[in-house]
Design a protein around this motif. Structure first.
Motif, PDB file in Angstrom:
ATOM      1  N   ARG A  33       0.732  -1.264  -0.070  1.00  9.53           N
ATOM      2  CA  ARG A  33       0.075   0.037   0.110  1.00  9.53           C
ATOM      3  C   ARG A  33       0.906   1.131   0.018  1.00  9.53           C
ATOM      4  NH1 ARG A  33      -5.439  -0.213  -0.065  1.00  9.53           N
ATOM      5  NH2 ARG A  33      -6.252  -2.178   0.681  1.00  9.53           N
ATOM      6  N   ARG A  34       1.863   1.233   0.320  1.00  8.19           N
ATOM      7  CA  ARG A  34       2.858   2.500   0.373  1.00  8.19           C
ATOM      8  C   ARG A  34       3.731   2.366  -0.959  1.00  8.19           C
ATOM      9  NH1 ARG A  34       3.917  -0.341   5.001  1.00  8.19           N
ATOM     10  NH2 ARG A  34       5.494  -1.365   4.419  1.00  8.19           N
ATOM     11  N   SER A  35       3.704   1.740  -1.721  1.00  2.00           N
ATOM     12  CA  SER A  35       4.163   1.715  -3.102  1.00  2.00           C
ATOM     13  C   SER A  35       3.305   1.869  -4.093  1.00  2.00           C
ATOM     14  CB  SER A  35       5.329   0.720  -3.363  1.00  2.00           C
ATOM     15  OG  SER A  35       4.858  -0.518  -3.341  1.00  2.00           O
ATOM     16  N   TYR A  36       1.998   1.346  -3.978  1.00  2.00           N
ATOM     17  CA  TYR A  36       0.934   1.008  -5.209  1.00  2.00           C
ATOM     18  C   TYR A  36       0.705   2.207  -6.115  1.00  2.00           C
ATOM     19  CZ  TYR A  36      -0.896  -3.098  -2.938  1.00  2.00           C
ATOM     20  OH  TYR A  36      -1.180  -4.284  -2.365  1.00  2.00           O
ATOM     21  N   ARG A  37       0.807   3.451  -5.615  1.00  2.00           N
ATOM     22  CA  ARG A  37       0.590   4.727  -6.364  1.00  2.00           C
ATOM     23  C   ARG A  37       1.935   5.081  -7.146  1.00  2.00           C
ATOM     24  NH1 ARG A  37      -3.349   5.948  -8.722  1.00  2.00           N
ATOM     25  NH2 ARG A  37      -1.688   6.097 -10.315  1.00  2.00           N
ATOM     26  N   GLU A  38       3.054   4.942  -6.497  1.00  2.00           N
ATOM     27  CA  GLU A  38       4.370   5.271  -7.340  1.00  2.00           C
ATOM     28  C   GLU A  38       4.470   4.112  -8.368  1.00  2.00           C
ATOM     29  OE1 GLU A  38       7.120   4.594  -4.301  1.00  2.00           O
ATOM     30  OE2 GLU A  38       6.824   6.761  -3.378  1.00  2.00           O
ATOM     31  N   ILE A  39       4.058   2.976  -8.083  1.00  2.00           N
ATOM     32  CA  ILE A  39       4.357   1.918  -9.151  1.00  2.00           C
ATOM     33  C   ILE A  39       3.330   2.140 -10.319  1.00  2.00           C
ATOM     34  CG2 ILE A  39       4.155  -0.554  -9.743  1.00  2.00           C
ATOM     35  CD1 ILE A  39       6.437   0.254  -8.047  1.00  2.00           C
ATOM     36  N   LEU A  40       2.233   2.389 -10.154  1.00  2.00           N
ATOM     37  CA  LEU A  40       1.136   2.840 -10.963  1.00  2.00           C
ATOM     38  C   LEU A  40       1.455   4.028 -11.751  1.00  2.00           C
ATOM     39  CD1 LEU A  40      -2.525   1.909  -9.536  1.00  2.00           C
ATOM     40  CD2 LEU A  40      -1.140   0.493 -11.290  1.00  2.00           C
ATOM     41  N   ASN A  41       1.910   4.879 -11.228  1.00  2.00           N
ATOM     42  CA  ASN A  41       2.349   6.256 -11.810  1.00  2.00           C
ATOM     43  C   ASN A  41       3.378   5.871 -12.904  1.00  2.00           C
ATOM     44  OD1 ASN A  41       0.695   7.710 -10.275  1.00  2.00           O
ATOM     45  ND2 ASN A  41       2.329   8.695  -9.152  1.00  2.00           N
ATOM     46  N   ALA A  42       4.488   4.748 -12.299  1.00  2.00           N
ATOM     47  CA  ALA A  42       5.460   4.608 -13.504  1.00  2.00           C
ATOM     48  C   ALA A  42       4.986   3.705 -14.673  1.00  2.00           C
ATOM     49  CB  ALA A  42       6.574   3.991 -12.748  1.00  2.00           C
ATOM     50  N   ARG A  43       4.021   2.658 -14.165  1.00  2.00           N
ATOM     51  CA  ARG A  43       3.466   1.810 -15.107  1.00  2.00           C
ATOM     52  C   ARG A  43       2.450   2.471 -16.108  1.00  2.00           C
ATOM     53  NH1 ARG A  43       2.479  -3.750 -14.859  1.00  2.00           N
ATOM     54  NH2 ARG A  43       1.072  -4.824 -15.639  1.00  2.00           N
ATOM     55  N   TYR A  44       1.805   3.428 -15.800  1.00  2.00           N
ATOM     56  CA  TYR A  44       1.005   4.016 -16.649  1.00  2.00           C
ATOM     57  C   TYR A  44       1.364   5.453 -17.359  1.00  2.00           C
ATOM     58  CZ  TYR A  44      -2.259   0.776 -15.008  1.00  2.00           C
ATOM     59  OH  TYR A  44      -3.189  -0.565 -14.609  1.00  2.00           O
ATOM     60  N   GLY A  45       2.531   5.891 -16.890  1.00  2.83           N
ATOM     61  CA  GLY A  45       2.970   7.106 -17.479  1.00  2.83           C
ATOM     62  C   GLY A  45       2.359   8.511 -17.141  1.00  2.83           C
ATOM     63  N   GLU A  46       1.828   8.512 -16.220  1.00  2.00           N
ATOM     64  CA  GLU A  46       1.307   9.873 -15.508  1.00  2.00           C
ATOM     65  C   GLU A  46       0.890   9.669 -14.112  1.00  2.00           C
ATOM     66  OE1 GLU A  46      -1.354  13.371 -17.388  1.00  2.00           O
ATOM     67  OE2 GLU A  46      -2.626  11.218 -17.256  1.00  2.00           O
ATOM     68  N   VAL A  47       1.123  10.757 -13.249  1.00  2.00           N
ATOM     69  CA  VAL A  47       0.952  10.755 -11.856  1.00  2.00           C
ATOM     70  C   VAL A  47      -0.627  10.624 -11.867  1.00  2.00           C
ATOM     71  CG1 VAL A  47       1.066  12.339 -10.021  1.00  2.00           C
ATOM     72  CG2 VAL A  47       2.843  12.063 -11.403  1.00  2.00           C
ATOM     73  N   ASN A  48      -1.010   9.846 -10.993  1.00  4.86           N
ATOM     74  CA  ASN A  48      -2.291   9.516 -10.485  1.00  4.86           C
ATOM     75  C   ASN A  48      -3.251   8.767 -11.632  1.00  4.86           C
ATOM     76  OD1 ASN A  48      -2.153  10.492  -7.847  1.00  4.86           O
ATOM     77  ND2 ASN A  48      -2.575  12.776  -8.733  1.00  4.86           N
ATOM     78  N   ALA A  49      -2.711   8.424 -12.645  1.00  7.44           N
ATOM     79  CA  ALA A  49      -3.261   7.286 -13.757  1.00  7.44           C
ATOM     80  C   ALA A  49      -3.712   6.065 -13.475  1.00  7.44           C
ATOM     81  CB  ALA A  49      -2.464   7.221 -14.961  1.00  7.44           C
ATOM     82  N   VAL A  50      -4.866   5.790 -13.779  1.00  7.33           N
ATOM     83  CA  VAL A  50      -5.284   4.554 -13.659  1.00  7.33           C
ATOM     84  C   VAL A  50      -5.498   3.523 -14.633  1.00  7.33           C
ATOM     85  CG1 VAL A  50      -6.819   5.359 -11.456  1.00  7.33           C
ATOM     86  CG2 VAL A  50      -7.710   5.096 -13.863  1.00  7.33           C
ATOM     87  N   ARG A  51      -4.987   3.995 -15.846  1.00  5.39           N
ATOM     88  CA  ARG A  51      -4.792   3.172 -17.100  1.00  5.39           C
ATOM     89  C   ARG A  51      -3.608   3.924 -17.931  1.00  5.39           C
ATOM     90  NH1 ARG A  51      -9.367   6.267 -17.660  1.00  5.39           N
ATOM     91  NH2 ARG A  51     -10.459   4.423 -16.868  1.00  5.39           N
ATOM     92  N   PRO A  52      -3.055   2.816 -18.831  1.00  7.39           N
ATOM     93  CA  PRO A  52      -1.970   3.510 -19.658  1.00  7.39           C
ATOM     94  C   PRO A  52      -2.513   4.540 -20.388  1.00  7.39           C
ATOM     95  CG  PRO A  52      -2.214   1.165 -19.963  1.00  7.39           C
ATOM     96  CD  PRO A  52      -3.416   1.427 -19.196  1.00  7.39           C
ATOM     97  N   HIS A  53      -1.291   5.660 -20.611  1.00  8.14           N
ATOM     98  CA  HIS A  53      -1.688   6.802 -21.076  1.00  8.14           C
ATOM     99  C   HIS A  53      -1.412   6.512 -22.884  1.00  8.14           C
ATOM    100  CE1 HIS A  53      -1.439  10.872 -22.264  1.00  8.14           C
ATOM    101  NE2 HIS A  53      -2.163  11.460 -21.044  1.00  8.14           N
ATOM    102  N   ALA A  54      -2.399   7.306 -23.275  1.00  7.98           N
ATOM    103  CA  ALA A  54      -2.363   7.008 -24.756  1.00  7.98           C
ATOM    104  C   ALA A  54      -1.051   7.437 -25.569  1.00  7.98           C
ATOM    105  CB  ALA A  54      -3.520   7.936 -25.426  1.00  7.98           C
ATOM    106  N   CYS A  55      -0.274   8.462 -25.041  1.00  9.24           N
ATOM    107  CA  CYS A  55       0.979   8.740 -25.585  1.00  9.24           C
ATOM    108  C   CYS A  55       2.102   9.150 -24.944  1.00  9.24           C
ATOM    109  CB  CYS A  55       0.702   9.951 -26.599  1.00  9.24           C
ATOM    110  SG  CYS A  55       0.082  11.305 -25.614  1.00  9.24           S
ATOM    111  N   LYS A  56       1.907   9.375 -23.508  1.00  9.84           N
ATOM    112  CA  LYS A  56       2.925   9.857 -22.565  1.00  9.84           C
ATOM    113  C   LYS A  56       3.655   8.697 -21.787  1.00  9.84           C
ATOM    114  CE  LYS A  56       0.799  14.004 -21.141  1.00  9.84           C
ATOM    115  NZ  LYS A  56       0.167  14.977 -19.778  1.00  9.84           N
ATOM    116  N   ILE A  57       5.031   9.029 -21.409  1.00 16.07           N
ATOM    117  CA  ILE A  57       5.548   8.245 -20.387  1.00 16.07           C
ATOM    118  C   ILE A  57       6.055   9.114 -19.421  1.00 16.07           C
ATOM    119  CG2 ILE A  57       6.605   6.576 -22.197  1.00 16.07           C
ATOM    120  CD1 ILE A  57       9.172   7.995 -22.301  1.00 16.07           C
ATOM    121  N   LEU A  58       6.332   8.690 -18.162  1.00 15.19           N
ATOM    122  CA  LEU A  58       6.781   9.174 -17.056  1.00 15.19           C
ATOM    123  C   LEU A  58       8.315   9.635 -16.957  1.00 15.19           C
ATOM    124  CD1 LEU A  58       5.189  10.519 -14.569  1.00 15.19           C
ATOM    125  CD2 LEU A  58       6.183   8.464 -13.367  1.00 15.19           C
TER     126      LEU A  58
END
Length: 350
Positions: free
Chosen positions: A238-263
């Motif tokens: 729970r302390r790392s979920y948000r950081e991992i998803l930010n990196a995985r999806y390419g945008e801070v607070n994203a909940v799905r892969p971004h269409a064109c961005k990388i973090l």
């Protein structure tokens, strides 16, 4: 008997000095010291099923060393890996060394001494091709890959000892994992980082240094594209979920892969030695791409890895407070080592 490796700056690339004239600035007992002439013989079979002639091939001398990190010797490693250097006198007996990656293709060269018990090998024209820093739950290690021009050997007499230079002040205590911290995007990550890894390469072109009239390198290799890869290991919770998803999806607070961005984020490594807190090493990577990887294996904790690739399009302000440089890596090292300089040393601080 001695086993280890030492360095000093070289005045003229590949100049073969008499062994008794070489005075390394430091010597360190190391777990790994490997140097090889890279001179595979060439053969020809003349159409037969077996080779019937052989001759000496091109020599491509190379080597590697591995040791524990201390904040004094790191001055030489950083000088060798990076092409820009500025020294500033600090307070008392402290010195401020700044290094960063620029666009010079010729890097600093060294003379080295490798000791294998009673066998002493002098290494001329040492160029640092790769630098790797690793730390997890023990002392930090530094691994360096080297190219060099040629070597000279000597066998010590029975009863003769290798005379080591005077120990560098405050160099006996290595950097430990509890001396190291990381800032990601300007903040301390919410979860525990269990390891840090930096792997850099200057990708020197050694082939272009060997030509007619000699099978050994005849000039300093040119550094090509500098690559630096970083990784941080953590635990998926729970302390790392948000950081991992930010990196995985390419945008801070994203909940799905971004269409064109990388973090893209900055990363900063801080080393402050517990016993000597006024001596420190700060390494900034002003902008990095960020990607997350994780997998599940049974009931074991889920380990996640953040992988970063440095970019060289962001500014860093130097210690003088006014000078700004664009770079992929900047290092500020405060220790007790005086300025490293030779008038003949090219491409340093230009």
């Amino acid at each position: 008997m001695a086993r280890g490796f030492g360095l000093c700056l070289e005045e003229d690339y590949g100049d073969v000095l008499d062994l008794e004239d070489i005075e390394v600035d430091w010597f360190q007992k190391m777990t790994e010291v490997n140097f090889d002439l890279g001179d595979e013989a060439e053969t020809d079979d003349g159409g037969s099923r077996s080779d019937d002639i052989a001759w000496a091939g091109a020599a491509k001398p190379n080597g590697s060393t591995s040791a524990k990190v201390d904040l004094q010797r790191m001055t030489w490693y950083l000088l060798g890996f990076l092409d820009q250097y500025v020294h500033t006198a600090g307070t008392g007996d402290l010195h401020i060394h700044e290094f960063w990656g620029g666009e010079n293709h010729e890097l600093t060269s060294f003379v080295g001494i490798a000791m294998y018990d009673a066998l002493k090998i002098a290494l001329y024209g040492l160029i640092e091709d790769g630098l790797k820093l690793e730390v997890s739950d023990s002392a930090m290690t530094v691994n360096a890959d080297w190219l060099y021009a040629t070597e000279q050997g000597e066998i010590l007499d029975i009863g003769e000892d290798f005379v080591e230079p005077e120990e560098l002040e405050d160099s006996r205590i290595p950097v430990r994992f509890f001396d190291v911290s990381v800032l990601l995007n300007g903040e301390k990550p919410g979860s525990v980082q269990t390891s840090f890894n930096m792997e850099g390469s200057n990708n020197h072109d050694q082939d272009g240094t060997i030509g007619l009239s000699s099978r050994f390198p005849q000039e300093k290799p040119q550094a090509a594209k500098r690559t630096i890869k970083l990784s941080l290991a953590t635990t998926l919770n729970r302390r790392s979920y948000r950081e991992i998803l930010n990196a995985r999806y390419g945008e801070v607070n994203a909940v799905r892969p971004h269409a064109c961005k990388i973090l893209k984020v900055p990363l900063e490594l801080r080393i402050v030695q517990c016993e000597n807190p006024n001596q420190k090493l700060i390494i900034q990577f002003p902008q990095c791409t960020l990607k997350a990887e994780f997998d599940l294996k049974g009931a074991d904790r889920v380990e996640a890895t953040l992988n970063l690739q440095t970019l060289g399009n962001n500014e860093v302000t130097l210690n003088d407070g006014t000078t700004k440089v664009n770079t992929d890596i900047y290092c500020k090292l405060i220790n007790k080592v005086p300025e490293l300089t030779l008038e003949e040393t090219p491409a340093v601080g230009d």
